[in-house]
Design an enzyme around this catalytic site. Structure first.
Site, PDB file in Angstrom:
ATOM      1  N   GLU A  88       2.793  42.095  35.850  1.00  0.00           N
ATOM      2  CA  GLU A  88       3.127  41.417  34.603  1.00  0.00           C
ATOM      3  C   GLU A  88       4.325  40.478  34.761  1.00  0.00           C
ATOM      4  O   GLU A  88       4.310  39.359  34.272  1.00  0.00           O
ATOM      5  CB  GLU A  88       3.414  42.455  33.517  1.00  0.00           C
ATOM      6  CG  GLU A  88       3.377  41.836  32.140  1.00  0.00           C
ATOM      7  CD  GLU A  88       3.652  42.856  31.057  1.00  0.00           C
ATOM      8  OE1 GLU A  88       3.808  44.039  31.378  1.00  0.00           O
ATOM      9  OE2 GLU A  88       3.718  42.448  29.885  1.00  0.00           O
ATOM     10  N   ASP A  89       5.365  40.941  35.446  1.00  0.00           N
ATOM     11  CA  ASP A  89       6.614  40.167  35.487  1.00  0.00           C
ATOM     12  C   ASP A  89       6.741  39.244  36.693  1.00  0.00           C
ATOM     13  O   ASP A  89       7.476  38.271  36.647  1.00  0.00           O
ATOM     14  CB  ASP A  89       7.830  41.120  35.468  1.00  0.00           C
ATOM     15  CG  ASP A  89       7.891  41.913  34.167  1.00  0.00           C
ATOM     16  OD1 ASP A  89       7.154  41.543  33.230  1.00  0.00           O
ATOM     17  OD2 ASP A  89       8.645  42.893  34.111  1.00  0.00           O
TER      18      ASP A  89
END
Ligand code: MN
Length: 733
Positions: A88-89
């Site tokens: 996600e990051d």
């Protein structure tokens, strides 16, 4: 080690070396070098980012992994904990994780990423819905949820560093979703701690007053606990029972719950202390209960036997309250060491490190699939899961829309079933589907957790083959309805054309014959109610033109006579040319519709059916007023003379708003009209007018006149409205 309450506090100085030491303590054959590689990868990926606390980001995944170690989760879960934020990051691809650390780790990380994108409903809306969304993740691998709980635990632990608003939101979401989930999975250690953290942010005044009350007599309390434990040990030894006794202040949240449930205030809060006695077997549990009840006076009505009748999450224990030393009310829980393991770690207690194969089998537990294949024997260690599954009432598969909404579909459903579940118009125009970003054939079998994106085209229409692809009765019904309508439309056009020509042959029109009620005999005989029905039956061959003609009194014709129809009507043809010519002269504007390949003709849209680009249309020549466009299905077409029809098509260059009526039926709830209006406006669509109609059965009905550019924009708007919870149906009116 047994009997210790698990402590999840934020460890600012936790290192990978310390973590590995803890793993080795309960897992001698762990692949330490792989775990270390995993850590180094995560650290590198997060190296440029800091937490709100100012700490390096890696401290977060490290603590998450730390919690998983305390829950004694398997190696894959711990690695997934270290990596849970990199997709996600940091834009790391799942394939990359799979290559380096294995498919199973990648799957857990992907599951965590998916959950973080789910839009959870607020507590007023159904809790079951939220659980269902979580089940999507669980269906693939239950460990996803446990990693996610560990993630949330650490975020809650370090919540003091974020804004007040974020604190409230996170705490509420945690209380609404993660706490019930931890409870459901029986992970009481996580549940208790999350609850107290939620209380601290949602009701700080309660939290801090309780904290104060408990800490006021801190040393006194500690002495009291120590002496009571000693006393209990003595009493047990009199009957030669050995066991662990521990005492602690109760969780604040459970005190708070009691206060609100019973309307008790701070001064009246009694049993602040809880004791736990762990013994070797069930017989000893009841023996200890007898010892305690003879040593102290039990509080009536407080005894509960969760050993004989376990809670649904498999929690087992005896609970009682007694008047302890110095007249203090205390709560006592009695259970075996094994029961305590389950009480603290819940479903996590089922992952046994030593049994590698078994644990991976459990991890892949396809809850949904398993439920469907019910007749298979379930191993005893997974029976617990069955309880949860049944309770969540899982009947099919759960897939995501691209926006993160969840749809439940039948087992074996295909993208077409999904498309029809979204909206009939979406289903009817489906040309393809992407699953998790990749194109798949329409007959692809959807799996729980798939993200489904449907590709549509205005030109697409349902075909008979689709009936073989679809599994849901909704899709099958809609396809059949469409196919029948197409067939009917075709027959009607053919029948209408035939009858028109036949009437002209005898110097009259359908309209004139109808006015004199001369179709009555035929209508009676075949039970027709409308002219359209007659057309359809002529077109399908159920009634012949000869039979029709013979039944009309003013026409002299016998069924056996021969009928000849002229092919073209030259008179009409010349008239048509005249009209188009003059219309062409009078208008230089762009038009929405192209007539006869020209786009500069005065064209009006029928107010009766409001055609919009994408609709199948017919043009009609109106004397002195140019051309009017109606949809092919418009009811007024019957009244318009078929001979004046002219071929028209939509002008693809033309972008303009068209009014269209949309009918919405809803459950009658206050504020629903404004909710729908907002929803339409948010989609960038203009509302011209809205009309409410009351309906029986507590339903509401609304007609919205909205402006759309074309058919696909209408489709989008329809499905947006349909996605509202209260909406029962949305149709074009
Ligand atoms: Mn995280």
């Amino acid at each position: 080690m047994f009997g210790e309450r698990i402590d999840f506090s934020h460890e600012a100085n936790l290192t990978i070396d310390e973590l590995i030491k803890r793993i080795e303590a309960f897992q001698s054959d762990a692949d330490i070098s792989l775990i270390r590689k995993c850590y180094e990868f995560a650290e590198k990926m997060h190296s440029s980012v800091k937490r709100s606390s100012g700490e390096p980001y890696i401290i977060h995944p490290l603590n998450v992994a730390g919690t998983l170690v305390k829950l004694k989760m398997d190696q894959d879960s711990i690695m997934a904990g270290l990596l849970h934020d990199v997709v996600e990051d940091c834009d790391v691809s799942p394939e990359d994780i799979s290559k380096q650390f294995g498919q199973s780790v990648a799957q857990i990380v992907v599951g965590c990423t998916k959950i973080s994108k789910i839009k959870f409903k607020t507590k007023e809306e159904s809790q079951a819905e939220n659980f269902r969304k979580m089940v999507v993740a669980m269906a693939q691998d239950l460990r996803v949820i446990i990693v996610k709980l560990a993630d949330r635990m650490h975020n809650m632990r370090t919540l003091q560093y974020v804004s007040k608003e974020k604190q409230m939101n996170k705490a509420q979401e945690t209380l609404d979703i993660y706490v019930p989930l931890a409870s459901r999975l029986g992970i009481n250690s996580v549940k208790g701690e999350l609850e107290d953290l939620c209380l601290r942010y949602l009701h700080p005044e309660v939290y801090y007053r309780l904290a104060e009350k408990v800490s006021m007599k801190r040393s006194e309390r500690e002495t009291y606990i120590r002496e009571t434990i000693e006393l209990m040990h003595e009493k047990m030894l009199e009957y030669s029972v050995r066991g662990d006794v521990a005492g602690r202040p109760k969780h604040f949240y459970s005190i708070y719950k009691k206060m609100t449930q019973r309307g008790v205030d701070f001064e009246q809060v009694q049993d602040l202390l809880a004791f736990r006695i762990l013994v070797g077997n069930i017989t000893e549990c009841y023996k200890v209960l007898g010892i305690i009840h003879s040593a102290f006076i039990p509080v009536p009505g407080r005894f509960k036997d969760y050993i004989a009748i376990p809670k649904v999450n498999n929690y087992q224990s005896l609970h009682t309250s007694v008047i302890g030393p110095e007249g203090e009310r205390i709560e006592i829980q009695i259970r075996t060491f094994e029961m305590h393991e389950v009480a603290e770690r819940g479903v996590a207690a089922h992952w046994k490190y030593k049994e590698r194969d078994k644990s991976s089998e459990l991890g892949k537990l396809k809850w949904v699939e398993e439920l469907m294949e019910f007749n298979q024997n379930v191993s005893s260690s997974s029976e617990f899961m069955d309880v949860v599954k049944n309770d969540l009432d899982v009947g099919g598969i759960f897939v995501f829309t691209p926006k993160g909404d969840v749809r439940e579909l039948r087992y074996g459903a295909t993208p077409l079933d999904f498309a029809y579940a979204v909206h009939t118009e979406v289903g009817n125009h489906t040309v393809g589907a992407k699953i998790n970003g990749k194109m798949v054939p329409l007959k692809y079998r959807l799996k729980s957790g798939d993200t489904v994106e449907i590709l549509t085209s205005k030109a697409q229409t349902p075909s008979k083959d689709w009936l073989k692809i679809c599994k849901s009765s909704r899709a099958i019904t809609k396809i059949k309805q469409y196919l029948m309508k197409i067939e009917r439309d075709k027959n009607r056009d053919v029948g209408e054309n035939l009858l028109d020509k036949a009437m002209k042959e005898f110097g009259t029109t359908v309209k004139a014959v109808e006015k004199k009620h001369e179709f009555a005999k035929l209508f009676d005989k075949h039970h027709y109610k409308t002219l359209e029905e007659l057309y359809v039956n002529i077109g399908s061959g159920h009634v012949t033109i000869n039979e029709v003609l013979a039944s009309i009194p003013s026409i002299e014709f016998n069924e056996g006579d021969e009928l000849k129809l002229k092919d073209e009507n030259k008179e009409l043809d010349t008239y048509l040319k005249k009209v188009t010519k003059s219309a062409r002269k009078s208008s230089g504007n762009d038009n929405a519709v192209i007539v006869d390949g020209l786009d500069d003709i005065v064209v009006k849209m029928g107010r009766c059916c409001n055609p919009i680009p994408g609709d199948p249309i017919n043009g009609f020549i109106t004397r002195g007023r140019g051309i009017t466009v109606h949809t092919k299905g418009c009811k007024r077409i019957d009244e318009l003379e078929a001979g004046r029809r002219i071929a028209v098509e939509w002008n693809k260059e033309y972008r303009f708003n068209h009014p269209v009526n949309v009918k919405v039926v809803t459950h009658d709830k206050p504020g629903i009209l404004s909710k729908i209006s907002k929803c339409i406006n948010n989609a960038g669509i203009n509302i011209r007018s809205a009309l409410a109609r009351s309906m029986p059965d507590q339903k509401g009905s609304f007609i919205f006149e909205i402006e759309v550019k074309d058919y696909s924009e209408l489709l989008k708007t329809l499905s947006t409205i349909e996605s509202l919870e209260e909406v029962i149906s949305v149709t074009r009116a």
